[in-house]
Design a protein around this motif. Structure first.
Motif, PDB file in Angstrom:
ATOM      1  N   PRO A  14       0.831  -1.227   0.000  1.00  8.46           N
ATOM      2  CA  PRO A  14       0.000   0.000   0.000  1.00  8.46           C
ATOM      3  C   PRO A  14       0.856   1.264   0.000  1.00  8.46           C
ATOM      4  O   PRO A  14       0.804   2.056   0.921  1.00  8.46           O
ATOM      5  CB  PRO A  14      -0.816  -0.136   1.287  1.00  8.46           C
ATOM      6  CG  PRO A  14       0.085  -0.906   2.202  1.00  8.46           C
ATOM      7  CD  PRO A  14       0.854  -1.862   1.324  1.00  8.46           C
ATOM      8  N   ALA A  15       1.635   1.433  -1.074  1.00  7.64           N
ATOM      9  CA  ALA A  15       2.592   2.532  -1.141  1.00  7.64           C
ATOM     10  C   ALA A  15       2.099   3.691  -2.000  1.00  7.64           C
ATOM     11  O   ALA A  15       2.791   4.700  -2.131  1.00  7.64           O
ATOM     12  CB  ALA A  15       3.922   2.013  -1.693  1.00  7.64           C
ATOM     13  N   ALA A  16       0.910   3.544  -2.591  1.00  5.86           N
ATOM     14  CA  ALA A  16       0.408   4.614  -3.466  1.00  5.86           C
ATOM     15  C   ALA A  16      -0.037   5.817  -2.632  1.00  5.86           C
ATOM     16  O   ALA A  16      -0.638   5.658  -1.577  1.00  5.86           O
ATOM     17  CB  ALA A  16      -0.759   4.093  -4.300  1.00  5.86           C
ATOM     18  N   ARG A  58      -0.668   3.647   6.426  1.00  9.76           N
ATOM     19  CA  ARG A  58      -1.797   4.128   7.240  1.00  9.76           C
ATOM     20  C   ARG A  58      -2.655   5.086   6.437  1.00  9.76           C
ATOM     21  O   ARG A  58      -3.875   5.011   6.434  1.00  9.76           O
ATOM     22  CB  ARG A  58      -1.282   4.860   8.494  1.00  9.76           C
ATOM     23  CG  ARG A  58      -1.145   3.957   9.704  1.00  9.76           C
ATOM     24  CD  ARG A  58      -0.986   4.769  10.984  1.00  9.76           C
ATOM     25  NE  ARG A  58       0.287   5.486  11.024  1.00  9.76           N
ATOM     26  CZ  ARG A  58       1.440   4.934  11.418  1.00  9.76           C
ATOM     27  NH1 ARG A  58       1.472   3.677  11.800  1.00  9.76           N
ATOM     28  NH2 ARG A  58       2.557   5.635  11.417  1.00  9.76           N
ATOM     29  N   ARG A  59      -1.987   5.998   5.722  1.00 10.36           N
ATOM     30  CA  ARG A  59      -2.696   6.987   4.929  1.00 10.36           C
ATOM     31  C   ARG A  59      -3.507   6.310   3.818  1.00 10.36           C
ATOM     32  O   ARG A  59      -4.647   6.674   3.536  1.00 10.36           O
ATOM     33  CB  ARG A  59      -1.667   7.962   4.340  1.00 10.36           C
ATOM     34  CG  ARG A  59      -2.274   9.058   3.505  1.00 10.36           C
ATOM     35  CD  ARG A  59      -1.183   9.950   2.938  1.00 10.36           C
ATOM     36  NE  ARG A  59      -1.662  10.471   1.650  1.00 10.36           N
ATOM     37  CZ  ARG A  59      -1.204  11.570   1.092  1.00 10.36           C
ATOM     38  NH1 ARG A  59      -0.268  12.273   1.672  1.00 10.36           N
ATOM     39  NH2 ARG A  59      -1.686  11.966  -0.050  1.00 10.36           N
ATOM     40  N   PHE A  60      -2.896   5.304   3.185  1.00 10.09           N
ATOM     41  CA  PHE A  60      -3.578   4.569   2.118  1.00 10.09           C
ATOM     42  C   PHE A  60      -4.828   3.869   2.672  1.00 10.09           C
ATOM     43  O   PHE A  60      -5.911   3.969   2.095  1.00 10.09           O
ATOM     44  CB  PHE A  60      -2.618   3.536   1.500  1.00 10.09           C
ATOM     45  CG  PHE A  60      -3.207   2.771   0.336  1.00 10.09           C
ATOM     46  CD1 PHE A  60      -3.178   3.293  -0.948  1.00 10.09           C
ATOM     47  CD2 PHE A  60      -3.798   1.527   0.529  1.00 10.09           C
ATOM     48  CE1 PHE A  60      -3.728   2.585  -2.031  1.00 10.09           C
ATOM     49  CE2 PHE A  60      -4.355   0.815  -0.537  1.00 10.09           C
ATOM     50  CZ  PHE A  60      -4.312   1.355  -1.816  1.00 10.09           C
ATOM     51  N   CYS A  61      -4.670   3.167   3.793  1.00 12.75           N
ATOM     52  CA  CYS A  61      -5.812   2.463   4.397  1.00 12.75           C
ATOM     53  C   CYS A  61      -6.927   3.445   4.731  1.00 12.75           C
ATOM     54  O   CYS A  61      -8.096   3.198   4.429  1.00 12.75           O
ATOM     55  CB  CYS A  61      -5.384   1.725   5.668  1.00 12.75           C
ATOM     56  SG  CYS A  61      -4.358   0.282   5.347  1.00 12.75           S
ATOM     57  N   ARG A  62      -6.565   4.553   5.357  1.00 13.45           N
ATOM     58  CA  ARG A  62      -7.574   5.572   5.733  1.00 13.45           C
ATOM     59  C   ARG A  62      -8.311   6.075   4.503  1.00 13.45           C
ATOM     60  O   ARG A  62      -9.528   6.168   4.482  1.00 13.45           O
ATOM     61  CB  ARG A  62      -6.900   6.750   6.444  1.00 13.45           C
ATOM     62  CG  ARG A  62      -7.156   6.802   7.932  1.00 13.45           C
ATOM     63  CD  ARG A  62      -6.848   8.178   8.534  1.00 13.45           C
ATOM     64  NE  ARG A  62      -5.649   8.820   8.035  1.00 13.45           N
ATOM     65  CZ  ARG A  62      -4.433   8.684   8.587  1.00 13.45           C
ATOM     66  NH1 ARG A  62      -4.268   7.895   9.634  1.00 13.45           N
ATOM     67  NH2 ARG A  62      -3.397   9.318   8.096  1.00 13.45           N
ATOM     68  N   THR A  89      -8.692  -0.146   7.706  1.00 12.85           N
ATOM     69  CA  THR A  89      -7.712  -0.072   8.790  1.00 12.85           C
ATOM     70  C   THR A  89      -6.465  -0.923   8.541  1.00 12.85           C
ATOM     71  O   THR A  89      -5.394  -0.620   9.063  1.00 12.85           O
ATOM     72  CB  THR A  89      -8.353  -0.569  10.112  1.00 12.85           C
ATOM     73  OG1 THR A  89      -9.076  -1.779   9.848  1.00 12.85           O
ATOM     74  CG2 THR A  89      -9.308   0.471  10.681  1.00 12.85           C
ATOM     75  N   ILE A  90      -6.594  -2.007   7.770  1.00 12.43           N
ATOM     76  CA  ILE A  90      -5.434  -2.876   7.535  1.00 12.43           C
ATOM     77  C   ILE A  90      -5.279  -3.182   6.038  1.00 12.43           C
ATOM     78  O   ILE A  90      -6.268  -3.262   5.305  1.00 12.43           O
ATOM     79  CB  ILE A  90      -5.535  -4.207   8.326  1.00 12.43           C
ATOM     80  CG1 ILE A  90      -6.809  -4.984   7.965  1.00 12.43           C
ATOM     81  CG2 ILE A  90      -5.473  -3.958   9.830  1.00 12.43           C
ATOM     82  CD1 ILE A  90      -6.882  -6.377   8.593  1.00 12.43           C
ATOM     83  N   ALA A  91      -4.023  -3.330   5.614  1.00 10.56           N
ATOM     84  CA  ALA A  91      -3.719  -3.610   4.205  1.00 10.56           C
ATOM     85  C   ALA A  91      -3.225  -5.046   4.079  1.00 10.56           C
ATOM     86  O   ALA A  91      -2.320  -5.462   4.815  1.00 10.56           O
ATOM     87  CB  ALA A  91      -2.652  -2.649   3.698  1.00 10.56           C
TER      88      ALA A  91
END
Ligand SMILES: [Mn+2]
Length: 288
Positions: free
Chosen positions: A157-159, A204-208, A213-215
């Protein structure tokens, strides 16, 4: 088309990562899905997180030990089997594009087990089956989200995204470079399909932004079967590059609420693909 699958808030979700043309592991995860259907009054879903295709074309003698048990690539058959399974179980079979599928529908051509794996598979399949495969994988999504907090992608989840709309509206044809090395520079699409890790703050930002909450993702090989990174990331290896004893899949409660990846427990949500071969420490039956 919208590139994000929205899973429901009830039932069971089975999650399978990178198969890379392994028909034996595909058949096993379908058994797991059918068992989940029986155990939950028919209310189960199966999600493939990409890289259904492009396994090794090697003879037994040339097979490197680190790849796990021997198999021969059956990419075309696996994709066709997923499409047939989806037709027989409407709305319950879901699939994401991996970097290997992307090569056939606009992405850079991968070169893991052949100089050009896209050209090799399309040649093996011939024009008619190639068109059907492209049609099938052209309908795959880039991410899936569940009300239980889980966000699924192929890669890490790096985007950098501001909202789920950035993924929903993502154009699979956005890559215009030539080299696979340039794909990571393509916003959203590049990292989702190719990133092997994400900084905790970015994850965290991507999940939000995705409303979760989790990737959960695959793409990389975790020889031990799975790895938690911080509180919000889990990498899962269901098949490719892992020995049968360490292959794991996830079985998630869609009605639950997962706040961290530590809520996913071995033997409950994290399960061995082959329990008869797996150690007890991975939820299997073999003494450690
Ligand atoms: Mn991959």
């Amino acid at each position: 088309m919208a590139r994000v699958i929205r899973l429901p808030d009830r039932g069971r979700l089975i999650v399978c990562t990178d198969l890379q043309g392994c028909m034996r592991d595909y058949r096993r995860i379908v058994e797991v899905f059918h068992a989940a259907c029986e155990a939950h009054d028919g209310d189960a879903h199966l999600l493939f997180t990409g890289d259904l295709i492009h396994g090794p074309h090697l003879d037994h003698d040339d097979w490197p030990d680190f790849l796990g048990e021997y198999y021969r690539d059956a990419s075309g058959e696996v994709v066709e089997a997923v499409a047939d399974l989806a037709a027989r179980n409407p709305g319950r079979i879901h699939a994401l594009v991996g970097n290997h599928e992307h090569g056939h529908i606009g992405g850079p051509h991968t070169a893991k087990f052949a100089a050009d794996e896209v050209a090799l598979l399309e040649e093996l399949l011939g024009p008619v089956r190639t068109e059907r495969m492209k049609e099938i994988i052209g309908g795959f999504a880039l991410a899936a989200v569940a009300p239980n907090g889980a966000v699924f992608t192929h890669g890490a989840p790096a985007a950098m995204i501001d909202s789920i709309k950035d993924v929903e509206g993502c154009d699979l044809q956005a890559f215009t470079g030539g080299s696979p090395l340039d794909i990571l520079d393509t916003p959203v699409l590049g990292p989702i399909l190719w990133a092997r890790s994400a900084e905790p703050e970015i994850a965290r930002r991507f999940c939000r932004a995705m409303g979760g909450t989790i990737a959960i993702y695959g793409h990389d090989v975790i020889p031990e079967g799975f790895e938690r990174i911080g509180d919000e990331q889990m990498v899962v290896s269901t098949s490719f590059g892992v020995f049968d004893s360490n292959k794991v899949y996830l079985s998630l409660d869609l009605a639950a609420r997962y706040r961290s990846v530590w809520d996913l427990r071995v033997g409950r949500e994290i399960l061995p693909l082959y329990p008869d071969k797996a150690p007890r420490s991975l939820g299997g039956k073999v003494p450690d």
